[in-house]
Design a protein around this motif. Structure first.
Motif, PDB file in Angstrom:
ATOM      1  N   SER A  96       0.720  -1.167  -0.167  1.00  0.00           N
ATOM      2  CA  SER A  96       0.011  -0.104   0.120  1.00  0.00           C
ATOM      3  C   SER A  96       0.961   1.244  -0.149  1.00  0.00           C
ATOM      4  O   SER A  96       0.458   2.153  -0.633  1.00  0.00           O
ATOM      5  N   PHE A  97       1.962   1.187   0.655  1.00  0.00           N
ATOM      6  CA  PHE A  97       2.746   2.379   0.515  1.00  0.00           C
ATOM      7  C   PHE A  97       3.457   2.686  -0.776  1.00  0.00           C
ATOM      8  O   PHE A  97       3.675   3.859  -1.005  1.00  0.00           O
ATOM      9  N   ALA A  98       3.788   1.595  -1.119  1.00  0.00           N
ATOM     10  CA  ALA A  98       4.522   1.842  -2.366  1.00  0.00           C
ATOM     11  C   ALA A  98       3.547   2.226  -3.485  1.00  0.00           C
ATOM     12  O   ALA A  98       3.918   2.975  -4.555  1.00  0.00           O
ATOM     13  N   CYS A 148      -3.406  -1.706  -1.017  1.00  0.00           N
ATOM     14  CA  CYS A 148      -2.834  -2.837  -1.620  1.00  0.00           C
ATOM     15  C   CYS A 148      -3.430  -3.362  -2.910  1.00  0.00           C
ATOM     16  O   CYS A 148      -4.872  -3.406  -2.798  1.00  0.00           O
ATOM     17  N   ALA A 149      -3.051  -3.750  -3.714  1.00  0.00           N
ATOM     18  CA  ALA A 149      -3.508  -4.279  -4.787  1.00  0.00           C
ATOM     19  C   ALA A 149      -4.324  -5.773  -4.974  1.00  0.00           C
ATOM     20  O   ALA A 149      -5.170  -6.245  -5.796  1.00  0.00           O
ATOM     21  N   SER A 150      -4.023  -6.366  -3.812  1.00  0.00           N
ATOM     22  CA  SER A 150      -4.433  -7.747  -3.809  1.00  0.00           C
ATOM     23  C   SER A 150      -5.736  -8.031  -3.086  1.00  0.00           C
ATOM     24  O   SER A 150      -5.707  -7.760  -1.669  1.00  0.00           O
ATOM     25  N   GLU A 152      -7.360 -10.687  -2.246  1.00  0.00           N
ATOM     26  CA  GLU A 152      -7.117 -11.909  -1.324  1.00  0.00           C
ATOM     27  C   GLU A 152      -6.620 -11.520  -0.153  1.00  0.00           C
ATOM     28  O   GLU A 152      -6.902 -12.159   0.884  1.00  0.00           O
ATOM     29  N   LEU A 153      -5.247 -10.790  -0.084  1.00  0.00           N
ATOM     30  CA  LEU A 153      -4.839 -10.455   1.034  1.00  0.00           C
ATOM     31  C   LEU A 153      -5.527  -9.443   2.024  1.00  0.00           C
ATOM     32  O   LEU A 153      -5.663  -9.678   2.976  1.00  0.00           O
ATOM     33  N   LEU A 154      -6.307  -8.605   1.427  1.00  0.00           N
ATOM     34  CA  LEU A 154      -7.206  -7.697   2.097  1.00  0.00           C
ATOM     35  C   LEU A 154      -8.425  -8.583   2.744  1.00  0.00           C
ATOM     36  O   LEU A 154      -8.689  -8.034   3.927  1.00  0.00           O
ATOM     37  N   ALA A 155      -8.618  -9.559   2.211  1.00  0.00           N
ATOM     38  CA  ALA A 155      -9.798 -10.250   2.692  1.00  0.00           C
ATOM     39  C   ALA A 155      -9.342 -10.974   3.701  1.00  0.00           C
ATOM     40  O   ALA A 155      -9.982 -11.445   4.841  1.00  0.00           O
ATOM     41  N   ALA A 156      -8.236 -11.680   3.436  1.00  0.00           N
ATOM     42  CA  ALA A 156      -7.587 -12.574   4.684  1.00  0.00           C
ATOM     43  C   ALA A 156      -7.341 -11.708   5.762  1.00  0.00           C
ATOM     44  O   ALA A 156      -7.321 -12.047   7.109  1.00  0.00           O
ATOM     45  N   HIS A 157      -6.649 -10.339   5.504  1.00  0.00           N
ATOM     46  CA  HIS A 157      -6.465  -9.611   6.741  1.00  0.00           C
ATOM     47  C   HIS A 157      -7.591  -9.083   7.490  1.00  0.00           C
ATOM     48  O   HIS A 157      -7.640  -9.123   8.553  1.00  0.00           O
TER      49      HIS A 157
END
Length: 457
Positions: A96-98, A148-150, A152-157
């Protein structure tokens, strides 16, 4: 909670019950009597059952012989959730920072302002706004990683964060000025794009919460008797003890993962009832549960369909699996004993036998091959010490497996050599080497699957 006028009664009930569990209004181990819930949430018994089965998939509700209960708390689970939250949030924050834009910066500043206002009230002794405080805490941390572009990662988090926050709310964990200062440091690190500083602050922030709760004994009153050292753990349910709904869930889920139920296929209840031999109401419970797992899509009044697939989603799943399995490999290699080694060697032996059959073009062995592939990767990480990490990894592994089965992707000797390398790294306790092999293994699997042309780019 305001209901969306477009959502179904089932979705509304699910969201309301979920919010009440996370907020502690439905306390741990609370018996969830359907008749009582019916009057409180203004929903039918069948609708409530569907919502509760969805919540079992998220670890917020458990099914007992007496019915449904709010999931219990335990110190061990709190510690595991903290570690998993940090792992996921750190990766998402880095991305996300990137990628964050000026618009994202504005959202970070705005969400911090709301959180800071609530924290100042809490510091002044006004605890009447604690619900808003945790709401804004969640919003701030979600905003930090929102670029963050993912998905899947956001949902898991999000799923792990909510379970972690449940502990904070139930135990009323507020660390005062220390937490407020850490939030301000995270805001500034985001604006300055100083990811290393942000990661350090996040680590202190999460570990500080654990240490504070332990030192103050904040969880003691909320923990059930079963979490007391020496208490007898629950016996796992045997296959013979499974309900009709549980068996039906396993069958439908297996058919989605194995590609027998195709992406975007309409799941018509009458047809499924004939195929699986369960009632319409049980099927709705099963499909709602699979919706929470991301394997089925609920289309409101139009019914259900199997979740779609895409090249972008496959890349996201592979990256998330690499993150989770890489951490679990490191922890497992550090803790594994000779019993773990023996289980690993046995799992590898079975996998090699099936790979030899696949190499001889025996495609009838495909499902058994993937079963043994799953068992081998599970054996590699089985000593990691975290049930939360194992469960999340298992869910992501299954999503990755689905792509492989749809594409009938088998890379032959290359994959077999990578499995051999992982086996050898494990016995040498070479975690860095295993991570490198795993990354190569997943990248190769993704590339090979995409070469089949099965998935949209």
């Amino acid at each position: 909670m305001l209901a969306d006028p477009q959502e179904t009664s089932g979705e509304s009930a699910y969201r309301a019950i979920r919010a009440d569990i996370v907020s502690g209004r439905l306390p741990p181990r609370d018996r969830m009597r359907l008749e009582t819930l019916k009057s409180h949430y203004a929903a039918s018994i069948s609708t409530l059952r569907e919502a509760l089965y969805r919540l079992t998939s998220e670890g917020l509700v458990v099914v007992e012989t007496r019915g449904f209960e709010v999931a219990p708390l335990s110190t061990q689970e709190f510690v595991e959730l903290a570690a998993l939250r940090e792992l996921l949030e750190t990766r998402a924050m880095r991305q996300s920072f990137a990628a964050g834009t000026l618009e994202w910066e504005g959202q970070v500043v705005g969400s911090f302002h709301k959180l800071n206002r609530m924290e100042q009230l809490m510091l002044s002794g006004d605890r009447s706004r604690s619900t808003e405080w945790k709401q804004y805490d969640r919003e701030f941390h979600r905003t930090l990683i929102s670029a963050c572009a993912s998905q899947e990662l956001l949902a898991a988090h999000a799923a792990i964060f909510d379970r972690f926050q449940r502990y904070q709310i139930v135990a009323v964990i507020f660390r005062g000025e220390a937490a407020a200062a850490e939030h301000e440091a995270l805001r500034q690190a985001a604006l300055d794009r100083r990811i290393e500083d942000a990661e350090s602050v996040l680590h202190r922030h999460i570990q500080g919460c654990i240490e504070h709760s332990m030192a103050q004994g904040l969880l003691d009153a909320a923990l059930p008797d079963s979490s007391v050292p020496g208490a007898r753990p629950r016996e796992p349910r045997r296959d013979a003890d499974l309900s009709v709904g549980e068996r039906g869930w396993r069958q439908v889920r297996g058919d989605i993962l194995m590609g027998r139920l195709l992406p975007r296929q309409k799941l018509r209840l009458d047809s499924l009832r004939a195929s699986y031999g369960v009632s319409i109401s049980t099927l709705r419970e099963i499909l709602n549960r699979l919706t929470s797992e991301g394997l089925v899509i609920a289309e409101g009044q139009r019914g259900f369909e199997v979740a779609p697939v895409s090249a972008a989603n496959l890349h996201e799943i592979a990256q998330l699996r690499l993150l989770l399995e890489g951490q679990a490999l490191e922890d497992s290699f550090a803790a594994g004993d000779v019993e773990w080694e023996a289980q690993l060697v046995a799992a590898y032996h079975r996998l090699v036998s099936l790979e030899e059959r696949m190499a001889a073009n025996d495609r009838s062995a495909a499902e058994l091959w993937k079963q043994y592939d799953w068992q081998f990767h599970q054996a590699l990480i089985s000593a990691c010490g975290s049930q939360m990490l194992m469960q999340l990894h298992g869910a992501i592994f299954d999503k990755y497996l689905r792509y492989q089965m749809i594409a009938l992707s088998y890379r032959g000797r290359i994959a077999a050599d990578e499995h051999r390398a992982l086996h050898d790294c494990a016995l040498r306790r070479d975690a860095a080497g295993a991570r490198a092999v795993l990354e190569q293994h997943l990248q190769g699997g993704v590339s090979h699957a995409l070469m089949t042309g099965t998935f949209d780019s």
